[in-house]
Design a protein around this motif. Structure first.
Motif, PDB file in Angstrom:
ATOM      1  N   ASP A 212       0.855  -1.180   0.000  1.00 18.22           N
ATOM      2  CA  ASP A 212       0.000   0.000   0.000  1.00 18.22           C
ATOM      3  C   ASP A 212       0.894   1.233   0.000  1.00 18.22           C
ATOM      4  O   ASP A 212       1.868   1.311   0.752  1.00 18.22           O
ATOM      5  N   THR A 213       0.576   2.180  -0.851  1.00 17.46           N
ATOM      6  CA  THR A 213       1.417   3.368  -0.961  1.00 17.46           C
ATOM      7  C   THR A 213       0.557   4.613  -0.899  1.00 17.46           C
ATOM      8  O   THR A 213      -0.301   4.824  -1.748  1.00 17.46           O
ATOM      9  N   GLU A 214       0.781   5.429   0.126  1.00 18.86           N
ATOM     10  CA  GLU A 214       0.062   6.693   0.246  1.00 18.86           C
ATOM     11  C   GLU A 214       0.975   7.815  -0.207  1.00 18.86           C
ATOM     12  O   GLU A 214       2.081   7.985   0.297  1.00 18.86           O
ATOM     13  N   VAL A 215       0.516   8.550  -1.180  1.00 20.87           N
ATOM     14  CA  VAL A 215       1.311   9.634  -1.748  1.00 20.87           C
ATOM     15  C   VAL A 215       1.405  10.786  -0.755  1.00 20.87           C
ATOM     16  O   VAL A 215       0.423  11.142  -0.096  1.00 20.87           O
ATOM     17  N   SER A 216       2.606  11.349  -0.626  1.00 26.57           N
ATOM     18  CA  SER A 216       2.783  12.540   0.210  1.00 26.57           C
ATOM     19  C   SER A 216       2.255  13.756  -0.543  1.00 26.57           C
ATOM     20  O   SER A 216       2.538  13.937  -1.738  1.00 26.57           O
ATOM     21  N   LEU A 217       1.469  14.571   0.138  1.00 25.97           N
ATOM     22  CA  LEU A 217       0.871  15.755  -0.470  1.00 25.97           C
ATOM     23  C   LEU A 217       1.218  16.997   0.341  1.00 25.97           C
ATOM     24  O   LEU A 217       1.349  16.949   1.563  1.00 25.97           O
ATOM     25  N   ALA A 218       1.372  18.115  -0.339  1.00 25.65           N
ATOM     26  CA  ALA A 218       1.553  19.402   0.331  1.00 25.65           C
ATOM     27  C   ALA A 218       0.803  20.449  -0.485  1.00 25.65           C
ATOM     28  O   ALA A 218       1.132  20.664  -1.653  1.00 25.65           O
ATOM     29  N   PRO A 219      -0.207  21.099   0.102  1.00 27.97           N
ATOM     30  CA  PRO A 219      -0.732  20.892   1.454  1.00 27.97           C
ATOM     31  C   PRO A 219      -1.301  19.469   1.632  1.00 27.97           C
ATOM     32  O   PRO A 219      -1.749  18.856   0.668  1.00 27.97           O
ATOM     33  N   GLU A 220      -1.303  18.995   2.866  1.00 32.11           N
ATOM     34  CA  GLU A 220      -1.729  17.634   3.160  1.00 32.11           C
ATOM     35  C   GLU A 220      -3.211  17.589   3.508  1.00 32.11           C
ATOM     36  O   GLU A 220      -3.660  18.335   4.387  1.00 32.11           O
ATOM     37  N   GLN A 221      -3.963  16.732   2.820  1.00 28.31           N
ATOM     38  CA  GLN A 221      -5.387  16.465   3.072  1.00 28.31           C
ATOM     39  C   GLN A 221      -6.298  17.646   2.757  1.00 28.31           C
ATOM     40  O   GLN A 221      -7.333  17.478   2.140  1.00 28.31           O
ATOM     41  N   THR A 222      -5.930  18.836   3.163  1.00 25.64           N
ATOM     42  CA  THR A 222      -6.764  20.015   2.896  1.00 25.64           C
ATOM     43  C   THR A 222      -5.957  21.016   2.085  1.00 25.64           C
ATOM     44  O   THR A 222      -4.861  21.415   2.488  1.00 25.64           O
ATOM     45  N   THR A 223      -6.488  21.406   0.931  1.00 26.25           N
ATOM     46  CA  THR A 223      -5.815  22.369   0.074  1.00 26.25           C
ATOM     47  C   THR A 223      -6.809  23.469  -0.309  1.00 26.25           C
ATOM     48  O   THR A 223      -7.965  23.462   0.138  1.00 26.25           O
ATOM     49  N   LYS A 224      -6.364  24.402  -1.120  1.00 24.94           N
ATOM     50  CA  LYS A 224      -7.185  25.547  -1.513  1.00 24.94           C
ATOM     51  C   LYS A 224      -7.411  25.548  -3.022  1.00 24.94           C
ATOM     52  O   LYS A 224      -6.608  25.010  -3.785  1.00 24.94           O
ATOM     53  N   VAL A 225      -8.509  26.144  -3.421  1.00 26.77           N
ATOM     54  CA  VAL A 225      -8.803  26.303  -4.839  1.00 26.77           C
ATOM     55  C   VAL A 225      -7.691  27.123  -5.489  1.00 26.77           C
ATOM     56  O   VAL A 225      -7.244  28.148  -4.938  1.00 26.77           O
ATOM     57  N   ASN A 226      -7.221  26.670  -6.659  1.00 25.62           N
ATOM     58  CA  ASN A 226      -6.172  27.326  -7.449  1.00 25.62           C
ATOM     59  C   ASN A 226      -4.795  27.313  -6.795  1.00 25.62           C
ATOM     60  O   ASN A 226      -3.870  27.984  -7.274  1.00 25.62           O
ATOM     61  N   LEU A 227      -4.635  26.553  -5.714  1.00 27.02           N
ATOM     62  CA  LEU A 227      -3.333  26.431  -5.073  1.00 27.02           C
ATOM     63  C   LEU A 227      -2.692  25.103  -5.504  1.00 27.02           C
ATOM     64  O   LEU A 227      -3.272  24.038  -5.256  1.00 27.02           O
ATOM     65  N   PRO A 228      -1.534  25.134  -6.139  1.00 28.81           N
ATOM     66  CA  PRO A 228      -0.907  23.883  -6.565  1.00 28.81           C
ATOM     67  C   PRO A 228      -0.638  22.953  -5.375  1.00 28.81           C
ATOM     68  O   PRO A 228      -0.103  23.382  -4.354  1.00 28.81           O
ATOM     69  N   THR A 229      -1.033  21.693  -5.520  1.00 28.78           N
ATOM     70  CA  THR A 229      -0.774  20.672  -4.511  1.00 28.78           C
ATOM     71  C   THR A 229       0.351  19.777  -5.019  1.00 28.78           C
ATOM     72  O   THR A 229       0.236  19.174  -6.089  1.00 28.78           O
ATOM     73  N   TRP A 230       1.433  19.716  -4.269  1.00 26.96           N
ATOM     74  CA  TRP A 230       2.590  18.921  -4.656  1.00 26.96           C
ATOM     75  C   TRP A 230       2.367  17.471  -4.234  1.00 26.96           C
ATOM     76  O   TRP A 230       1.816  17.186  -3.161  1.00 26.96           O
ATOM     77  N   ALA A 231       2.828  16.552  -5.079  1.00 24.82           N
ATOM     78  CA  ALA A 231       2.703  15.122  -4.774  1.00 24.82           C
ATOM     79  C   ALA A 231       4.052  14.441  -5.034  1.00 24.82           C
ATOM     80  O   ALA A 231       4.732  14.754  -6.010  1.00 24.82           O
ATOM     81  N   TRP A 232       4.420  13.513  -4.151  1.00 21.23           N
ATOM     82  CA  TRP A 232       5.700  12.828  -4.339  1.00 21.23           C
ATOM     83  C   TRP A 232       5.734  11.511  -3.559  1.00 21.23           C
ATOM     84  O   TRP A 232       4.946  11.274  -2.644  1.00 21.23           O
ATOM     85  N   LEU A 233       6.662  10.676  -3.956  1.00 21.40           N
ATOM     86  CA  LEU A 233       6.963   9.421  -3.271  1.00 21.40           C
ATOM     87  C   LEU A 233       8.466   9.336  -3.093  1.00 21.40           C
ATOM     88  O   LEU A 233       9.229   9.401  -4.066  1.00 21.40           O
TER      89      LEU A 233
END
Length: 362
Positions: A212-233
């Motif tokens: 099972d692999t959960e992707v790391s996100l920033a912002p995590e779980q809660t983000t904003k409209v038009n705000l880029p959310t970064w994803a990585w492993l």
């Protein structure tokens, strides 16, 4: 050839076909693979099982490495929708003396059962003759007294059903009569579904359990409209995975190891109101075996190499971000055999809350 002789052979062939169907009923439990626990208790085995007399049945396949528990199908999905694991195969079943004991008991039991006259009784007689008379009754070569004079020099091979195959017709498609193979020799070429390292590799693929692999996100779980959310492993989060399938009986030993290596991450935002980076949503693996790039201070104005921008709020709910890793699948086996199998995929869903950016009027 005379008409009577042609008719004799046609009738014999028909009876042999009926005998084959009867044999399927006689030995179905011995030929159907079933999961059992091995001595170590850590890896499942699968094979022909054994009947209640304790006679060793079709050779068990042992699974080790990253595999599902109790012989279950693993969680990897083939990217090739046309590829399926083998629904059945032929494998070593019993030595000559044990095969004679097993078949004699089954045939005599069935011949004494009510309603076993007519064609059914004739089919059983033909089946018995097939294994007792090397010249047989039809054009199909037979065996002299079940080959007992060669006991220990080979084994009778029989059909084994894959219990993880949901299609009954496919599962029972290996429907040839049990046949003899000398130790160290390959099965006759007409038995294309005889067990091989490649079949074992496909079975290891079917039982492989990817992490099972959960992707790391920033912002995590809660983000904003038009705000880029970064994803990585990170490289440390996942690595190559291996599953091994082995078949070991006297005079016949095969093994294959199937290896899965992660190659890319595909992001599906869970809504059409989103933009992915890159546009395809597929983030390829980096040179250091990581995927994407971790967010850090000072990167707020940059476009993430792997990520998402949501264009609309999720309201009172969430979006289901689907993160699917694609794995390159290859295998190696006994005798230096090896090759590629279709890519595999496995994904997880993550709930993401997207909020409107609040502004304050002064």
């Amino acid at each position: 050839m005379s008409v009577s002789r042609s008719r004799h052979r046609a009738v014999g062939a028909s009876l042999l076909t009926l005998a084959l169907l009867t044999l399927s009923c006689l030995t179905h439990s011995a030929h159907a693979a079933e999961p059992v626990k091995n001595d170590g208790g850590s890896a499942p085995e699968q094979g022909g099982g054994s009947d209640d007399t304790g006679i060793y049945a079709a050779a068990r396949i042992t699974y080790s490495g990253s595999v599902a528990k109790n012989g279950s199908t693993g969680n990897v999905t083939s990217a090739d929708v046309n590829w399926t694991p083998p629904p059945c195969w032929y494998a070593p079943y019993l030595g000559a003396k044990d095969f004679k004991k097993k078949m004699s008991q089954d045939i005599e039991s069935q011949m004494g059962a009510p309603g076993m006259g007519g064609h059914a009784g004739a089919a059983l007689s033909e089946l018995k003759r097939h294994y007792e008379d090397e010249y047989g009754w039809t054009d199909t070569p037979g065996y002299k007294d079940y080959n007992v004079d060669k006991d220990g020099e080979g084994m009778f091979w029989a059909a084994v059903e894959n219990p993880n195959e949901p299609d009954l017709l496919k599962r029972s498609s290996c429907n040839d009569l049990p046949f003899w193979v000398d130790n160290g020799e390959a099965p006759p070429p007409q038995y294309e579904q005889a067990i091989t390292p490649e079949i074992l590799a496909a079975l290891a693929y079917q039982h492989m359990q990817l992490p099972d692999t959960e992707v790391s996100l920033a912002p995590e779980q809660t983000t904003k409209v038009n705000l880029p959310t970064w994803a990585w492993l990170d490289k440390a989060v996942f690595d190559e995975v291996q599953a091994t399938a082995s078949l070991n009986v006297p005079g016949f030993n095969l093994q294959a190891t199937t290896t899965a290596r992660p190659v890319s991450l595909t992001l599906e935002p869970g809504t059409d109101d989103a933009v992915t980076y890159p546009a395809s949503g597929e983030c390829l693996i980096n040179n250091d075996d990581s995927i994407g790039e971790p967010y850090a201070k000072g990167k707020a104005d940059r476009t993430p190499p792997c990520g998402i921008t949501y264009l609309r709020s999720s309201g009172n709910g969430t979006y289901s971000l689907q993160a699917t890793i694609t794995w390159d699948i290859s295998w190696t086996g006994t005798g230096g055999a090896g090759g590629d199998l279709p890519d595999g995929t496995f994904g997880n869903g993550q709930a993401v809350t997207v909020q409107e950016i609040q502004s304050v009027n002064r």
